[in-house]
Design an enzyme around this catalytic site. Structure first.
Site, PDB file in Angstrom:
ATOM      1  N   GLU A 150       0.893  -1.169   0.039  1.00  0.00           N
ATOM      2  CA  GLU A 150      -0.238   0.036  -0.009  1.00  0.00           C
ATOM      3  C   GLU A 150       1.116   1.232  -0.093  1.00  0.00           C
ATOM      4  O   GLU A 150       0.760   2.164  -0.836  1.00  0.00           O
ATOM      5  CB  GLU A 150      -0.769   0.124   1.198  1.00  0.00           C
ATOM      6  N   HIS A 180     -12.158  -5.387   8.004  1.00  0.00           N
ATOM      7  CA  HIS A 180     -12.775  -5.196   6.478  1.00  0.00           C
ATOM      8  C   HIS A 180     -14.165  -4.396   6.649  1.00  0.00           C
ATOM      9  O   HIS A 180     -14.862  -4.722   5.829  1.00  0.00           O
ATOM     10  CB  HIS A 180     -12.962  -6.607   5.886  1.00  0.00           C
TER      11      HIS A 180
END
Ligand SMILES: Cc1ncc(C[n+]2csc(CCOP(=O)(O)OP(=O)(O)O)c2C)c(N)n1
Length: 662
Positions: free
Chosen positions: A399, A466
């Site tokens: 990321e 999530h």
């Protein structure tokens, strides 16, 4: 001065190039002692690396120097007066006093400077190299790091990415034996840092970093390989930091015999001796070089010291936080809207990405599994097949590296987008977003038009990692724009706007909406203004201010309450940074009651910002305190039964009824 031919000319210019940063540094140390400079990170003893690297590269190769690399700037011919203005924090420096010493870039010199966060520029170098590679240019990018900084995750992500994509990057490690006070033995367990290269599948070399000719030769060789498509090289230059980490911290922790041994290998003296022995220069010629430089440096420093400190106003500083927007919103015509087919939110996102790729060759998409696989939510399905894998790129699972590389691409004229596989994983790219993307324009004026898409939110029983909504982490960061579309129409129009704005924009896409939200989405290109809210449902008795999935909840609640005789207005913010205070205030002035709603936890949530502003701006019009409703102050639980407890959805109707009857 040159005795014979081009080779000697080159040696003499290299000699001047290595003496100049040494002499500037000596001057800076004097200024420090005199209290005319607050801080200095010395590169004395390491000049052969900055100078050797720069001299071996072509003028259009990018260089990303660090805090001890004055020699990069001087060797690239950066105007010395402007450089001194920068180093001394004066008006007319590269950052106009907004950031210190070497924390700036100068694109005409193909230099991209550092931020304080070590390692952060390494993935940026990958992006700059990729930009050249995509254009079919033969140039390379050299990026510096200290030995200590090679322990940072960004080092790993950047080297790995460069290896996988065979990018023409030279990773220049200045192993000066210490990271602040920490010796290399406490930093890594392999013998040499270059030993790591085979693990990445790339070339690595250990080079004498105090020998400017050895540095130059090694760089020439590695750059040659990179230019012919053979990928990156990890070049470890052994050297020594002759002074403290910065002047105030001293060298008490360094064994004196180590300092003495390295003093004998001083790169400037060594090169001078070499040239004297070879008869390339005479002692008096060397003295003349120094005399000339000294006069020039003294004169410039005196002039710059006499200059005023930067003078500005709050308005001027705030005006430079964002680059002027390049977006000229092109909203669909009424006929296009009337003819718009119904689409799901996910289709609207995909259409926007398709449109962006088709319209603008500078658009490049990054993400995990976004190419053939189409992304975990299928937002990029079919795009790699149509536009090719050079533009729709699977990244390794990185990321930070992906955001940093996107920044590099953006600095060299591209408009990249990164899809976070789940918004939650943006934590691993946080530094790149809040410190690199957000602050570059303000610091030294370079646009960084990067779009980051984050599938956010819960309601699917996906657990604490999530399901999060992370808008509050980013709405606090000046320099970013943040949008949160609630409808398919906005998902397309705001995403296309994000690509065209010319600033870093985070797009929060609620996962729950991808397949549940449906609505008209005009075909082709259109963009919506950033920073403008919409009245999702008109009403007169109370206002709900919300965004993302909150809009759907609020509309449903308003419907239910309509049957009970209440008229509730729903404001969909669409953009959270900057947010549309006027539309919200106008609504609340009309209804006299406000509830702010979001799925994220309540404490420190974006709703606090909304509530505070509404309370202040609409104080005299309010008939009740501003109500705040959000997720409970807890992680989002996995079990659906528990998640419902967390979610504000089930509490919305009661909260609104209380407000309406207050
Ligand atoms: C991410 C991050 N952590 C910590 C620091 C504080 N810090 C500044 S310089 C430094 C040592 C750096 O050592 P090295 O990478 O070997 O470079 P050198 O200073 O020796 O040239 C540290 C720990 C920082 N700037 N950034």
């Amino acid at each position: 001065m040159p005795k014979t031919g081009v080779a000697n000319e080159r040696l003499v210019s290299l000699y001047k190039a290595i003496v100049l940063p040494r002499m500037i540094e000596e001057k800076m140390l004097n200024l420090l002692r005199q209290g005319k400079l607050s801080k200095w990170f010395s590169g004395i003893g390491q000049e052969a690396i900055a100078v050797g690297v720069t001299s071996a590269l072509e003028p259009d190769d990018f260089i990303l120097p660090m805090h001890r690399n004055l020699g990069v700037f001087t060797s690239r011919g950066v105007d010395l007066e402007r450089l001194f203005r920068q180093l001394l924090g004066k008006e007319g420096g590269f950052t106009r006093g907004r950031d210190r010493t070497f924390h700036f870039g100068t694109l005409p010199h193909r230099i991209v400077g550092m931020i304080s966060h070590l390692g952060a520029m390494l993935p940026v170098a990958d992006g700059l190299a990729l930009a050249g590679q995509l254009r079919g240019e033969k140039r390379v990018t050299a990026t510096f790091t200290g030995d200590g900084s090679t322990s940072e995750g960004d080092f790993h992500e950047a080297v790995n990415l460069a290896a996988v994509w065979k990018l023409p990057v030279l990773f220049i490690v200045e192993n000066n034996q210490y990271g602040l006070s920490t010796p290399t033995i406490e930093q890594y367990a392999c013998k040499d840092i270059a030993d790591k290269a085979p693990g990445y599948g790339i070339a690595g070399r250990v080079v004498d970093g105090n020998d400017v000719l050895a540095v130059s030769d090694a760089v020439t060789e590695a750059a040659g390989r990179a230019r012919t498509g053979m990928g990156p090289t990890l070049l470890e230059f052994k050297t020594f930091r002759m002074r403290g980490h910065e002047e105030a911290s001293g060298t008490a922790y360094v064994p004196p015999e180590m300092i003495a041994a390295w003093a004998l290998k001083d790169p400037v003296a060594r090169f001078e001796t070499h040239l004297l022995e070879k008869g390339v220069v005479t002692a008096s010629e060397c003295a003349a070089v120094r005399t000339t430089f000294k006069a020039e440096i003294d004169e410039l420093v005196d002039r710059v010291l006499a200059l005023p400190d930067p003078d500005s106003t709050a308005e001027r500083e705030l005006a430079d936080v964002y680059a002027p927007s390049l977006l000229a919103p092109q909203e669909p015509s009424p006929s296009a809207l009337a003819a718009a087919p119904e689409r799901r939110y996910v289709d609207a996102v995909r259409e926007a990405l398709h449109e962006a790729l088709a319209r603008d060759p500078r658009v490049i998409l990054f993400g995990q599994d976004i190419a053939e696989y189409g992304g975990v939510f299928k937002c990029t399905e079919g795009l790699a097949a149509e536009f090719g894998k050079a533009r729709v790129r699977n990244t390794p699972i990185i990321e930070s590296g992906a955001v940093g590389a996107a920044m590099g691409l953006a600095l060299d004229g591209f408009v990249p987008m990164i899809e976070m596989q789940f918004g939650d994983f943006v934590t691993c790219g946080f530094n790149q977003i809040v410190n690199n993307l957000a602050k570059t324009y303000y610091r030294w004026g370079a646009r960084v038009p990067v779009v980051v898409r984050l599938p956010v939110g819960g309601g699917m029983g996906a657990g604490p990692f999530h399901s999060q909504n992370m808008e509050a982490w980013f709405t606090h960061v000046a320099g970013l724009k943040v949008v949160a579309p609630a409808t398919p129409y906005d998902a397309k129009g705001l995403l296309l706007a994000a690509f065209e704005d010319g600033n870093p924009v985070l797009v929060l896409e609620h996962k729950g909406l991808y397949r549940s939200a449906k609505g008209p989405v005009p075909a082709g290109h259109y963009t919506l203004p950033l920073g403008r809210a919409r009245i999702a449902r008109a009403g007169t008795d109370a206002t709900v201010v919300t965004y993302g999935v909150g809009v759907v909840w609020a509309e449903r609640a308003a419907e239910t309450l309509a049957a009970e005789g209440y008229s509730v207005e729903v404001i969909d913010l669409r953009t959270l940074l900057p947010w549309d205070v006027e539309t919200v205030a106008a609504s609340v002035r009309k209804t006299s009651k406000a509830l702010v709603l979001h799925e994220a936890p309540i404490t420190g949530g974006f709703g606090a910002e909304l509530a505070a502003t509404i309370s202040r701006d609409c104080f005299h019009d309010l008939d009740a305190p501003v109500e705040r409703l959000g997720g409970l102050d807890m992680p989002v639980p996995f079990s659906k039964a528990l998640e419902e407890i967390y979610m504000p959805k089930a509490r919305l109707l009661d909260a609104l009824r209380r407000l309406l009857t207050a």
